[in-house]
Design a protein around this motif. Structure first.
Motif, PDB file in Angstrom:
ATOM      1  N   ARG B 334       0.818  -1.220   0.000  1.00 53.94           N
ATOM      2  CA  ARG B 334       0.000   0.000   0.000  1.00 53.94           C
ATOM      3  C   ARG B 334       0.847   1.263   0.000  1.00 53.94           C
ATOM      4  O   ARG B 334       0.520   2.240  -0.677  1.00 53.94           O
ATOM      5  CB  ARG B 334      -0.935  -0.021   1.214  1.00 53.94           C
ATOM      6  N   GLU B 335       1.939   1.241   0.778  1.00 56.14           N
ATOM      7  CA  GLU B 335       2.802   2.424   0.824  1.00 56.14           C
ATOM      8  C   GLU B 335       3.351   2.745  -0.556  1.00 56.14           C
ATOM      9  O   GLU B 335       3.412   3.906  -0.959  1.00 56.14           O
ATOM     10  CB  GLU B 335       3.979   2.210   1.793  1.00 56.14           C
ATOM     11  N   GLN B 336       3.710   1.697  -1.277  1.00 48.72           N
ATOM     12  CA  GLN B 336       4.293   1.932  -2.599  1.00 48.72           C
ATOM     13  C   GLN B 336       3.270   2.569  -3.537  1.00 48.72           C
ATOM     14  O   GLN B 336       3.588   3.480  -4.308  1.00 48.72           O
ATOM     15  CB  GLN B 336       4.809   0.612  -3.176  1.00 48.72           C
ATOM     16  N   ILE B 337       2.026   2.099  -3.473  1.00 49.76           N
ATOM     17  CA  ILE B 337       0.983   2.684  -4.326  1.00 49.76           C
ATOM     18  C   ILE B 337       0.780   4.154  -3.968  1.00 49.76           C
ATOM     19  O   ILE B 337       0.704   5.024  -4.836  1.00 49.76           O
ATOM     20  CB  ILE B 337      -0.332   1.894  -4.188  1.00 49.76           C
ATOM     21  N   VAL B 338       0.694   4.436  -2.673  1.00 54.89           N
ATOM     22  CA  VAL B 338       0.457   5.813  -2.239  1.00 54.89           C
ATOM     23  C   VAL B 338       1.614   6.712  -2.666  1.00 54.89           C
ATOM     24  O   VAL B 338       1.422   7.805  -3.197  1.00 54.89           O
ATOM     25  CB  VAL B 338       0.261   5.867  -0.709  1.00 54.89           C
ATOM     26  N   GLU B 339       2.845   6.227  -2.468  1.00 53.43           N
ATOM     27  CA  GLU B 339       3.999   7.071  -2.768  1.00 53.43           C
ATOM     28  C   GLU B 339       4.239   7.202  -4.263  1.00 53.43           C
ATOM     29  O   GLU B 339       4.453   8.298  -4.772  1.00 53.43           O
ATOM     30  CB  GLU B 339       5.264   6.503  -2.090  1.00 53.43           C
ATOM     31  N   GLU B 340       4.205   6.045  -4.968  1.00 56.44           N
ATOM     32  CA  GLU B 340       4.649   6.093  -6.356  1.00 56.44           C
ATOM     33  C   GLU B 340       3.523   6.402  -7.325  1.00 56.44           C
ATOM     34  O   GLU B 340       3.703   7.164  -8.257  1.00 56.44           O
ATOM     35  CB  GLU B 340       5.360   4.792  -6.729  1.00 56.44           C
ATOM     36  N   LEU B 341       2.355   5.813  -7.119  1.00 55.72           N
ATOM     37  CA  LEU B 341       1.280   6.087  -8.081  1.00 55.72           C
ATOM     38  C   LEU B 341       0.525   7.365  -7.740  1.00 55.72           C
ATOM     39  O   LEU B 341       0.017   8.046  -8.612  1.00 55.72           O
ATOM     40  CB  LEU B 341       0.316   4.903  -8.177  1.00 55.72           C
ATOM     41  N   TRP B 342       0.435   7.688  -6.458  1.00 56.46           N
ATOM     42  CA  TRP B 342      -0.295   8.895  -6.079  1.00 56.46           C
ATOM     43  C   TRP B 342       0.620  10.058  -5.724  1.00 56.46           C
ATOM     44  O   TRP B 342       0.139  11.130  -5.363  1.00 56.46           O
ATOM     45  CB  TRP B 342      -1.222   8.607  -4.881  1.00 56.46           C
ATOM     46  N   ALA B 403      -4.708  -1.311 -11.508  1.00 58.68           N
ATOM     47  CA  ALA B 403      -4.926  -2.740 -11.708  1.00 58.68           C
ATOM     48  C   ALA B 403      -3.605  -3.416 -12.071  1.00 58.68           C
ATOM     49  O   ALA B 403      -3.268  -4.493 -11.573  1.00 58.68           O
ATOM     50  CB  ALA B 403      -5.975  -2.961 -12.792  1.00 58.68           C
ATOM     51  N   GLN B 404      -2.852  -2.737 -12.945  1.00 56.83           N
ATOM     52  CA  GLN B 404      -1.555  -3.250 -13.362  1.00 56.83           C
ATOM     53  C   GLN B 404      -0.620  -3.435 -12.162  1.00 56.83           C
ATOM     54  O   GLN B 404       0.027  -4.458 -12.007  1.00 56.83           O
ATOM     55  CB  GLN B 404      -0.938  -2.229 -14.322  1.00 56.83           C
ATOM     56  N   ALA B 405      -0.580  -2.425 -11.306  1.00 63.22           N
ATOM     57  CA  ALA B 405       0.294  -2.483 -10.131  1.00 63.22           C
ATOM     58  C   ALA B 405      -0.114  -3.627  -9.220  1.00 63.22           C
ATOM     59  O   ALA B 405       0.726  -4.397  -8.737  1.00 63.22           O
ATOM     60  CB  ALA B 405       0.238  -1.146  -9.379  1.00 63.22           C
ATOM     61  N   VAL B 406      -1.416  -3.762  -8.986  1.00 67.38           N
ATOM     62  CA  VAL B 406      -1.911  -4.816  -8.107  1.00 67.38           C
ATOM     63  C   VAL B 406      -1.565  -6.189  -8.684  1.00 67.38           C
ATOM     64  O   VAL B 406      -1.129  -7.100  -7.967  1.00 67.38           O
ATOM     65  CB  VAL B 406      -3.439  -4.654  -7.903  1.00 67.38           C
ATOM     66  N   ALA B 407      -1.721  -6.331 -10.016  1.00 68.95           N
ATOM     67  CA  ALA B 407      -1.429  -7.623 -10.645  1.00 68.95           C
ATOM     68  C   ALA B 407       0.044  -7.977 -10.476  1.00 68.95           C
ATOM     69  O   ALA B 407       0.392  -9.129 -10.204  1.00 68.95           O
ATOM     70  CB  ALA B 407      -1.807  -7.573 -12.129  1.00 68.95           C
ATOM     71  N   ILE B 506      -9.131  -2.689  -0.185  1.00 68.90           N
ATOM     72  CA  ILE B 506      -9.146  -1.227  -0.267  1.00 68.90           C
ATOM     73  C   ILE B 506      -7.787  -0.751   0.211  1.00 68.90           C
ATOM     74  O   ILE B 506      -7.463  -0.862   1.384  1.00 68.90           O
ATOM     75  CB  ILE B 506     -10.283  -0.641   0.588  1.00 68.90           C
ATOM     76  N   ALA B 507      -6.975  -0.258  -0.730  1.00 73.56           N
ATOM     77  CA  ALA B 507      -5.573  -0.013  -0.414  1.00 73.56           C
ATOM     78  C   ALA B 507      -5.244   1.452  -0.167  1.00 73.56           C
ATOM     79  O   ALA B 507      -4.200   1.761   0.392  1.00 73.56           O
ATOM     80  CB  ALA B 507      -4.683  -0.566  -1.531  1.00 73.56           C
ATOM     81  N   TRP B 508      -6.112   2.360  -0.621  1.00 72.40           N
ATOM     82  CA  TRP B 508      -5.789   3.777  -0.437  1.00 72.40           C
ATOM     83  C   TRP B 508      -7.059   4.624  -0.399  1.00 72.40           C
ATOM     84  O   TRP B 508      -8.087   4.230  -0.932  1.00 72.40           O
ATOM     85  CB  TRP B 508      -4.904   4.281  -1.581  1.00 72.40           C
ATOM     86  N   PHE B 509      -6.976   5.779   0.279  1.00 73.17           N
ATOM     87  CA  PHE B 509      -7.967   6.845   0.140  1.00 73.17           C
ATOM     88  C   PHE B 509      -7.270   7.988  -0.572  1.00 73.17           C
ATOM     89  O   PHE B 509      -6.236   8.484  -0.095  1.00 73.17           O
ATOM     90  CB  PHE B 509      -8.470   7.321   1.504  1.00 73.17           C
ATOM     91  N   GLN B 510      -7.787   8.414  -1.694  1.00 71.98           N
ATOM     92  CA  GLN B 510      -7.054   9.410  -2.470  1.00 71.98           C
ATOM     93  C   GLN B 510      -7.514  10.831  -2.150  1.00 71.98           C
ATOM     94  O   GLN B 510      -8.660  11.054  -1.790  1.00 71.98           O
ATOM     95  CB  GLN B 510      -7.192   9.117  -3.968  1.00 71.98           C
ATOM     96  N   ASP B 511      -6.575  11.779  -2.285  1.00 72.89           N
ATOM     97  CA  ASP B 511      -6.917  13.183  -2.077  1.00 72.89           C
ATOM     98  C   ASP B 511      -7.610  13.716  -3.325  1.00 72.89           C
ATOM     99  O   ASP B 511      -7.370  13.249  -4.429  1.00 72.89           O
ATOM    100  CB  ASP B 511      -5.656  14.016  -1.845  1.00 72.89           C
ATOM    101  N   THR B 512      -8.458  14.708  -3.126  1.00 76.32           N
ATOM    102  CA  THR B 512      -9.004  15.440  -4.257  1.00 76.32           C
ATOM    103  C   THR B 512      -8.049  16.593  -4.537  1.00 76.32           C
ATOM    104  O   THR B 512      -7.726  17.366  -3.645  1.00 76.32           O
ATOM    105  CB  THR B 512     -10.388  15.996  -3.915  1.00 76.32           C
ATOM    106  N   LEU B 513      -7.604  16.698  -5.787  1.00 74.35           N
ATOM    107  CA  LEU B 513      -6.575  17.679  -6.108  1.00 74.35           C
ATOM    108  C   LEU B 513      -7.090  18.732  -7.076  1.00 74.35           C
ATOM    109  O   LEU B 513      -7.880  18.442  -7.968  1.00 74.35           O
ATOM    110  CB  LEU B 513      -5.364  16.983  -6.752  1.00 74.35           C
ATOM    111  N   SER B 514      -6.653  19.944  -6.872  1.00 74.12           N
ATOM    112  CA  SER B 514      -6.854  20.984  -7.865  1.00 74.12           C
ATOM    113  C   SER B 514      -5.553  21.773  -7.918  1.00 74.12           C
ATOM    114  O   SER B 514      -4.628  21.494  -7.152  1.00 74.12           O
ATOM    115  CB  SER B 514      -8.041  21.878  -7.500  1.00 74.12           C
ATOM    116  N   ALA B 515      -5.466  22.732  -8.834  1.00 73.67           N
ATOM    117  CA  ALA B 515      -4.217  23.491  -8.947  1.00 73.67           C
ATOM    118  C   ALA B 515      -4.534  24.953  -9.226  1.00 73.67           C
ATOM    119  O   ALA B 515      -5.491  25.259  -9.922  1.00 73.67           O
ATOM    120  CB  ALA B 515      -3.352  22.921 -10.070  1.00 73.67           C
ATOM    121  N   VAL B 516      -3.719  25.836  -8.644  1.00 78.45           N
ATOM    122  CA  VAL B 516      -3.887  27.267  -8.906  1.00 78.45           C
ATOM    123  C   VAL B 516      -2.527  27.873  -9.237  1.00 78.45           C
ATOM    124  O   VAL B 516      -1.490  27.378  -8.806  1.00 78.45           O
ATOM    125  CB  VAL B 516      -4.464  28.024  -7.681  1.00 78.45           C
ATOM    126  N   ARG B 517      -2.547  28.955  -9.999  1.00 74.68           N
ATOM    127  CA  ARG B 517      -1.323  29.737 -10.191  1.00 74.68           C
ATOM    128  C   ARG B 517      -1.126  30.621  -8.967  1.00 74.68           C
ATOM    129  O   ARG B 517      -2.047  30.840  -8.176  1.00 74.68           O
ATOM    130  CB  ARG B 517      -1.433  30.592 -11.456  1.00 74.68           C
TER     131      ARG B 517
END
Lengths: 328, 539
Positions: B334-342, B403-407, B506-517
């Motif tokens: 799970r840590e790897q998914i959070v760090e690397e994919l997210w 899915a790829q990562a989990v596989a 259930i491996a992660w809860f993801q943040d909702t992201l937006s971006a501003v200048r």
């Protein structure tokens, strides 16, 4: 003689038009049939992934999808022919103004691209042929070959990186503001036009070069030289006239691509052309929108080919004889 | 007859064109752009649960600084499909409509329930709810906001003839169940008690429109919101002007706004980097590392309960053995998914939906399931699969990479996964029949809602077909409990059952992201991906 040749040309033209209309009808039937076969459901697509079955049925009913395919097709066709293109299923807005505006944008982009590409590529092709096997030719030839192989999604990324992010000369989005004058418009369109040009320039330049070389070595050219004609006259009056004929066909073949096929360029530069709209219509199975756009693009493709053939026929007496000969 | 051959070729090409385009649909290009939300996904907060609780009406936003003068904002959004507020289903829809409208109750970016067009709400039994409405509010056409407008709005939302996606959530409200007590009091008579009903009316489709609204929001964009929609061009752009008569004094600060729609997130990111736009309403988590640090663009992050579920049909082999499901869960790093994919914009999850963003789950203390390939192999062997298992995982475009990562992580333990990636709409036509599936579940504000939708016995979207009567009883208990401490205890028990039984990984809860200048201030990411430009300014 001349009159019969002209009427032969007219009959040839009408015959081509009739075939074209038949093909368009066929295309429209095919699209209806293909959407029917494809997986996925319009109701689901409109309502989102957690839609209830009742609501999906309701939407299908509202769109008239509970009727047989043939009835739906004839109903749509009737509307389309009488100018009532209906509403987009997904957007719920009338199609004609939406598509009209997108088509206009695409034609503008294609027009600017051609205005840039045609003079550059033809000049390059001619120069290259006249300087055959010399350094100029090798350089032009090399650039042409390389430019054909650079996909526009690669070149567009580099263009944005260098000329929009590192050097802020051009906007990264090509959506031209409404009140823009011609110069501002050019500034917005510059990057996308430069991105799509290399492939076209390379292709057209190589075609022109090849036909120039053929014509330069032809008997009539040698005769003209032997008659003592000025080389300039030989080239402009005799060689060019023949050598540019194949370029017409090549250019005509690119028109439909430039108008409707720039899906990637439109996405990268967020340009509101018709290619993106077509892609979206296909993705969400918005049948009225898909039909209207594909028919327009098909008509453009067929008409540009027809125009090229006619032009070719008129400029080339040999082809004209064949075309009219078959008819008379 | 060379001509006819050529014509035929052209025909083939033409016919192939749409087909090619549709094939392109299988590629993961549009999923994030069209990421669907479902009705009521953003209902309510962790407070306001049961019975006689009353909204705090004193909390009206007070005047903060002069009205207007905040500049003109250009923001990038995904193209809307429909801007009929009651029919919305995608983020582009929401990000276009929300500046124009208000709700009865506002869902704050801290997940609190705030008075919006309703100032107070109360119920004796959870079944009959009375909302007191704000006075002196006018619509953009100058007409007064009254109880009739609320009645018309909710009647339309649940009207079976309208097909609003919200109807699927408001199963406890019928057309005619909403009545006006007087001009500024509305009563909801529900068909069953719903303790946190005020949370449900924050559903993004439940925007209050005038009772005489004639339809077509593009030409009749009439709400009570801080901005007026002055121009809307489908799939291109929208323009807004500040509402000079807005009821919250001193707001909004911006003078005008323009939304520009992008079919492609890559183009949005280059646009915000080059300064063509000032703000991106949604930055997909997998693209966060394409925004370079220090380039004048700031990524705004809001923790949420949005997560991916790998669902396993517990009524089918091999997943009917809980040891196989536990083995599957043990293979995930799970840590790897959070760090690397997210890119760190996510939180490790523990095979249950009770995310730490919920007040009840903040202190939840459960052994974290770490990756343990050896233990997974052992469990598989005990379950009678010493040589491992071959399974097929079905998912859709946008989340194929997970899915790829989990596989890849499961393979060393002997769980050999073959992945099928489908277009989103195809997936959701049969997702509840799939033996092994993976999909995203969007944030819901009531902690009880997600377990109730996904894991209650016989629930429509119970993809694993899992049924546990103790668990169902706990959901009911949670709905009926007001005390925060007791609610946390019940939530902990629910989490423990899901963690042990593993109907879904259930491996992660993801943040909702937006971006501003960096020229934009006063904007925040919202867990449910709502937009609120009231306090935003641009330099």
């Amino acid at each position: 003689m001349a009159r019969s040749a002209d009427s032969g040309l007219l009959r040839y033209f009408l015959r081509r038009l009739a075939v074209m209309l038949g093909l368009l009808v066929l295309v429209s039937v095919l699209i209806f049939a293909m959407v029917e076969i494809l997986p996925g459901d319009v109701g689901n697509l409109i309502l989102g992934q957690y839609a209830t079955a009742e609501n999906v049925d309701l939407v299908r009913q509202q769109l008239g999808l509970d009727r047989p395919l043939a009835v739906r097709y004839l109903d749509w066709m009737g509307g389309f022919l009488t100018g009532d293109w209906g509403d987009s299923w997904r957007l719920g807005t009338p199609l004609a103004p939406l598509i009209g505006r997108r088509l206009y944008n695409s034609v503008v982009l294609a027009g600017v691209a051609f205005a840039f590409v045609i003079p550059v590529s033809i000049t390059a092709g001619i120069v290259s042929a006249l300087r055959r096997d010399r350094l100029t030719d090798r350089v032009i030839n090399g650039i042409s070959v390389v430019s054909i192989t650079i996909p526009e999604f690669v070149s567009s990324m580099f263009l944005i990186l260098f000329f929009s992010l590192l050097l802020p000369w051009f906007p990264s989005s090509a959506m031209v503001p409404e009140d823009a004058g011609p110069l501002t418009t050019l500034r917005y369109l510059a990057l996308p036009v430069i991105a799509i040009s290399p492939v076209l320039i390379g292709y057209i330049a190589r075609t022109v070069r090849a036909s120039m070389i053929t014509e330069l070595g032809a008997d009539y050219t040698r005769t003209a030289y032997l008659k003592g004609l000025d080389p300039r006259t030989v080239i402009t009056k005799h060689v060019l006239r023949n050598a540019l004929l194949p370029a017409i066909t090549v250019i005509a073949n690119q028109i439909a691509w430039l108008v409707g096929g720039l899906v990637v360029i439109e996405a990268v530069f967020n340009y509101p052309g018709i290619g993106q709209l077509l892609l979206q219509a296909a993705l969400v199975q918005d049948v009225p929108m898909l039909e209207a756009i594909v028919l327009i693009l098909a008509a453009i493709l067929m008409l540009s080919n027809l125009a090229a053939d006619l032009l070719y026929t008129m400029l080339n007496p040999r082809v004209r004889a064949q075309a009219t000969g078959g008819a008379t | 007859m060379a001509a006819s051959v050529r014509q035929t070729l052209r025909l083939v090409l033409l016919a192939g064109l749409p087909l090619l385009l549709v094939l392109a649909a299988c590629a993961p290009i549009e999923d994030t752009a069209d990421e669907q939300l479902e009705a009521g996904q953003a209902t309510g907060a962790t407070e306001g649960t049961q019975g006689t609780e009353t909204g705090d009406g004193s909390e009206t936003a007070s005047a903060t600084g002069a009205a207007g003068g905040g500049g003109s904002l250009t923001y990038a959004a995904a193209p809307p499909n429909t801007i009929d507020p009651h029919m919305m289903s995608s983020l582009g829809d929401i990000h276009t409509v929300q500046p124009v409208v208000n709700y009865l109750v506002r869902l704050g970016s801290d997940l609190s329930l705030q008075p919006d067009l309703a100032t107070e709400w109360e119920s004796e039994d959870g079944q009959t709810w009375t909302f007191t409405l704000r006075e002196g509010v006018t619509f953009h056409d100058g007409s007064d906001f009254t109880a009739e407008d609320v009645v018309a709005t909710f009647d339309r939302l649940v009207d079976p003839e309208v097909a609003s996606a919200a109807a699927g959530s408001f199963t406890f409200l019928e057309k005619g169940g909403t009545t006006a007590v007087d001009d500024h009091t509305v009563q909801f008579d529900l068909t069953e008690p719903v303790g946190d009903f005020p949370a449900w009316v924050t559903a993004y489709q439940a925007a209050i429109l005038p009772s005489d609204w004639e339809g077509d929001f593009a030409t009749n964009p009439i709400g009570t919101g801080p901005f007026e929609l002055t121009e809307y061009t489908p799939r291109l752009s929208a323009r807004y002007e500040r509402n000079p008569d807005y009821w919250e004094e001193g707001l909004p600060k911006l003078d005008s706004m323009e939304a520009i729609y992008y079919e492609d997130f890559g183009a949005q990111i280059t646009a915000i980097q080059s300064g063509d736009v000032d703000l991106m309403t949604l930055l997909p988590g997998d693209l966060v590392d394409t925004v370079p640090a220090g380039g004048g663009v700031e990524v705004l992050s809001a923790p949420s309960a949005t997560h991916g579920q790998i669902t396993m049909r517990v009524d089918m082999e091999p997943w009917d053995d809980v040891r196989v499901r536990q083995a599957m869960a043990l293979t995930v790093d799970r840590e790897q998914i959070v760090e690397e994919l997210w890119g760190g914009h996510a939180t490790v999850a523990n095979d249950h939906t009770l995310a730490p963003v919920y007040e009840e789950a903040e202190a939840l203390d459960l052994d974290r399931r770490a990756q343990d390939i050896e233990r997974a192999q052992q469990l598989l062997t005990e379950a009678g699969h010493p040589d491992g298992i071959d399974v097929e995982l079905t998912t859709y475009g946008g989340i194929g990479i997970f899915a790829q990562a989990v596989a890849e992580m499961a393979a060393p333990a002997g769980i050999r996964i073959e992945i099928t990636v489908e277009p989103t709409d195809v997936y959701y036509q049969h997702w509840t029949d799939l033996p092994l599936a993976m999909e995203t579940w969007l944030h819901r504000s009531s902690i009880a809602q997600m377990p109730s939708l996904a894991f209650r016995c016989g629930a429509d979207w119970n993809v694993p077909h899992w049924c546990n009567e103790d668990f169902d009883a706990l959901i009911g208990e949670l709905n009926a409990t007001v005390d925060e401490g007791e609610r946390a205890e019940i939530a902990a028990q629910m989490a423990a059952i899901l963690h042990e039984e593993v109907p879904s990984v259930i491996a992660w809860f993801q943040d909702t992201l937006s971006a501003v200048r960096d020229n934009v201030s006063g904007y925040e990411s919202h867990p449910a991906n709502f937009v609120d430009f009231r306090t935003t300014t641009v330099e």
